[in-house]
Design a protein around this motif. Sequence first.
Motif, PDB file in Angstrom:
ATOM      1  N   UNK A 110       0.821  -1.204   0.000  1.00  0.00           N
ATOM      2  CA  UNK A 110       0.000   0.000   0.000  1.00  0.00           C
ATOM      3  C   UNK A 110       0.860   1.261   0.000  1.00  0.00           C
ATOM      4  N   UNK A 111       1.772   1.327  -0.959  1.00  0.00           N
ATOM      5  CA  UNK A 111       2.655   2.483  -1.119  1.00  0.00           C
ATOM      6  C   UNK A 111       2.794   2.724  -2.617  1.00  0.00           C
ATOM      7  N   UNK A 112       3.065   3.997  -3.011  1.00  0.00           N
ATOM      8  CA  UNK A 112       3.312   4.241  -4.426  1.00  0.00           C
ATOM      9  C   UNK A 112       4.538   3.449  -4.882  1.00  0.00           C
ATOM     10  N   UNK A 160       0.103   3.582  -8.193  1.00  0.00           N
ATOM     11  CA  UNK A 160       0.668   4.924  -8.131  1.00  0.00           C
ATOM     12  C   UNK A 160       0.195   5.646  -6.871  1.00  0.00           C
ATOM     13  N   UNK A 161      -1.006   5.310  -6.426  1.00  0.00           N
ATOM     14  CA  UNK A 161      -1.568   5.957  -5.242  1.00  0.00           C
ATOM     15  C   UNK A 161      -2.884   5.306  -4.872  1.00  0.00           C
ATOM     16  N   UNK A 162      -3.565   5.923  -3.897  1.00  0.00           N
ATOM     17  CA  UNK A 162      -4.787   5.311  -3.364  1.00  0.00           C
ATOM     18  C   UNK A 162      -5.935   5.251  -4.363  1.00  0.00           C
ATOM     19  N   UNK A 163      -5.872   6.140  -5.354  1.00  0.00           N
ATOM     20  CA  UNK A 163      -6.917   6.138  -6.371  1.00  0.00           C
ATOM     21  C   UNK A 163      -6.953   4.800  -7.115  1.00  0.00           C
ATOM     22  N   UNK A 164      -5.861   4.068  -7.026  1.00  0.00           N
ATOM     23  CA  UNK A 164      -5.760   2.826  -7.800  1.00  0.00           C
ATOM     24  C   UNK A 164      -6.284   1.613  -7.040  1.00  0.00           C
ATOM     25  N   UNK A 220      -3.600   3.511   8.436  1.00  0.00           N
ATOM     26  CA  UNK A 220      -4.804   3.430   9.269  1.00  0.00           C
ATOM     27  C   UNK A 220      -6.078   3.792   8.526  1.00  0.00           C
ATOM     28  N   UNK A 221      -6.011   4.774   7.632  1.00  0.00           N
ATOM     29  CA  UNK A 221      -7.237   5.198   6.969  1.00  0.00           C
ATOM     30  C   UNK A 221      -7.367   4.599   5.565  1.00  0.00           C
ATOM     31  N   UNK A 222      -6.545   3.582   5.276  1.00  0.00           N
ATOM     32  CA  UNK A 222      -6.633   2.935   3.963  1.00  0.00           C
ATOM     33  C   UNK A 222      -7.962   2.219   3.790  1.00  0.00           C
ATOM     34  N   UNK A 274      -4.974  -1.953  11.110  1.00  0.00           N
ATOM     35  CA  UNK A 274      -5.838  -1.348  12.119  1.00  0.00           C
ATOM     36  C   UNK A 274      -7.232  -1.944  12.027  1.00  0.00           C
ATOM     37  N   UNK A 275      -7.709  -2.111  10.802  1.00  0.00           N
ATOM     38  CA  UNK A 275      -8.999  -2.731  10.577  1.00  0.00           C
ATOM     39  C   UNK A 275      -8.783  -3.936   9.675  1.00  0.00           C
ATOM     40  N   UNK A 276      -9.720  -4.845   9.644  1.00  0.00           N
ATOM     41  CA  UNK A 276      -9.601  -5.991   8.754  1.00  0.00           C
ATOM     42  C   UNK A 276      -8.824  -7.124   9.395  1.00  0.00           C
ATOM     43  N   UNK A 277      -8.140  -6.839  10.517  1.00  0.00           N
ATOM     44  CA  UNK A 277      -7.343  -7.863  11.169  1.00  0.00           C
ATOM     45  C   UNK A 277      -8.201  -8.989  11.733  1.00  0.00           C
TER      46      UNK A 277
END
Lengths: 350, 350
Positions: free
Chosen positions: B76-78, B112-116, B139-141, B161-164
């Motif tokens: 979860x990184x560019x 490239x980013x969260x839009x993807x 955390x806010x992903x 943080x969530x989904x665990x």
Amino acid sequence: MTAPSTPAPRPTLEAVAAHAGVSRATVSRVVNGGAGVRSSLAGRVLRAVDELGYVPNRAARSLVTRRHDAVAVVIAEPETRVFADPFFAQQLRGISKELTAHDSQLVLLLVEGRDDYARVGRYLAGGHVDGALVFSVHLDDELPDIIRRSALPTVFGGRPDRGGECAPYVDCDNRGGAREAVRHLRSLGRKRIAHIAGPPDQTSAVDRLDGYRDVLPEADPALVARGDFTPAGGERAMRELLDRAPELDAVFAANDLTAAGALRVLHERGRRVPEDVAVVGFDDMEPVVEQTRPPLTTVRQDIEGMGRLMARLLLRGLERGGVRGAPCGDSVTAPASVITPTALVRRASA
Amino acid sequence: MTAPSTPAPRPTLEAVAAHAGVSRATVSRVVNGGAGVRSSLAGRVLRAVDELGYVPNRAARSLVTRRHDAVAVVIAEPETRVFADPFFAQQLRGISKELTAHDSQLVLLLVEGRDDYARVGRYLAGGHVDGALVFSVHLDDELPDIIRRSALPTVFGGRPDRGGECAPYVDCDNRGGAREAVRHLRSLGRKRIAHIAGPPDQTSAVDRLDGYRDVLPEADPALVARGDFTPAGGERAMRELLDRAPELDAVFAANDLTAAGALRVLHERGRRVPEDVAVVGFDDMEPVVEQTRPPLTTVRQDIEGMGRLMARLLLRGLERGGVRGAPCGDSVTAPASVITPTALVRRASA
């Protein structure tokens, strides 16, 4: 049935559910990937989708048209080299930007070695991607043949030795760039110009060696040593050269990483750069040329731009050729290969 | 029909071809990915495959069982950070080795980013991989929710943080390791121990800050600055700290890259390490700790081993849970999370 000229009303999700005799939720799950649905049930749904010609959304479209909005990238190097050599990161950057702009997913298939190519071939043939971008192919690689058998639209990065007749490639003018590097060294008055070549099983290395020989057809064979595009290979080759041709006054290295290794050995042996030995690299790879001492004169190729271009050629080919792979040698749908120019970038080392 | 106890003879490729009324070659093309076959024809073949229960080989098995012998890795990184931070290369190395040993293809989905993320979610839900390994979640992903909706078996790298609650994770003992680092600095007689934290939206950074506070609950808040796990972030934070708490005599940096940046600023400001300021990092990332001056004391976590473990947990879960994704909270098929130990590695910086 309606006549061909009148478009039939698009069948709904509900119609598919009724036709297959399953719930709306089951149809939805199947057309969105099928997780959690028994294969017999999924089969019934797929049949209904097929019979009604249902095209509800992107995921379902992929079932019907086999378009996945995803492109595989295969680098014919072990995963360790992919992450150690900034060349690949730069090329991937260009590819990633271009695919993202077209909302196509970059799917990088990593391998440990050549034993894994058969598995890569199965994935490519398995209907998971629309096409493939393949680079760093070696002369004796099975990869081009495996890819040809997958019948997947493909663009190569770097001219492949085989398979090039079936798929276009993007490459820089390796031979012309090498000629410019060697001519520059000669213009500085250097008389004993050595070359550290790249691996002889890659066309880029062979072309750069050919460029060196174009300018210096009579060069002493003792002035050519073999590297492998890594700093460690550059160090080894530079030691060899200094041992057998201590009077050398210039080195053209097949890439910047090789030049970085050569520079370390020249410092170690007390040779001043560029006073005693002038050095030119190839690539103009920023993190490398900035860190060498002195900063490296090199032949620039637009690595990121070549990545973009590879992706663009593939996407354009997919649009023109539809969703099926262009058959080998089909000159109507297969785009032409592209050779990008190079340019000498002068810094302190030569 | 034969009785369930007597296995039915396996239907042949020829039987499928006869049943579908197509050629043997067409069946072969469809079960090997379907390239070059009209979808109406492919539908007939798939139907015949389904009705006869034909399982000819690996590729066809994937059509029937939806098993692909491929695992997606999502970071979860560019893409630029993935290639700049050796942490990811090391974790991918472990994952790649383990998947290769099980003949499963590593499919790295770059963004490239969260839009993807929505596009990544479509690929994951599209039936292209058996499971997913996901790391560097913030955390806010939205990513954990997207992945949960894909119903794909998943193992996280680092505690999400969530989904665990739906998927196991592999993480090191971030809080315990941080405590050991700070206790070590205290044992050296340091009185003003600063902390450069990681990004507050990653649990690893939060846990390391908590470990610092466990040992120094009364620490001056001016001694804590925020970094972002990069050398540039470490430089910025170190400048801030020296400006507002110039009397500091030790720094615990949230990772080695941050420590490398902090060391550069300490040298720049004329502070001797470790005489004036002792520095401890976190990760024990070889290419980084070897290049810092002086060599870096740090908290070791086995990054490559954690990658292997993630892959192993997923593959084991796939074997036990069959080919369907374990439903959220299913404690029978979902393997437990694993916390790996850390260890202080003493070098010259503290």
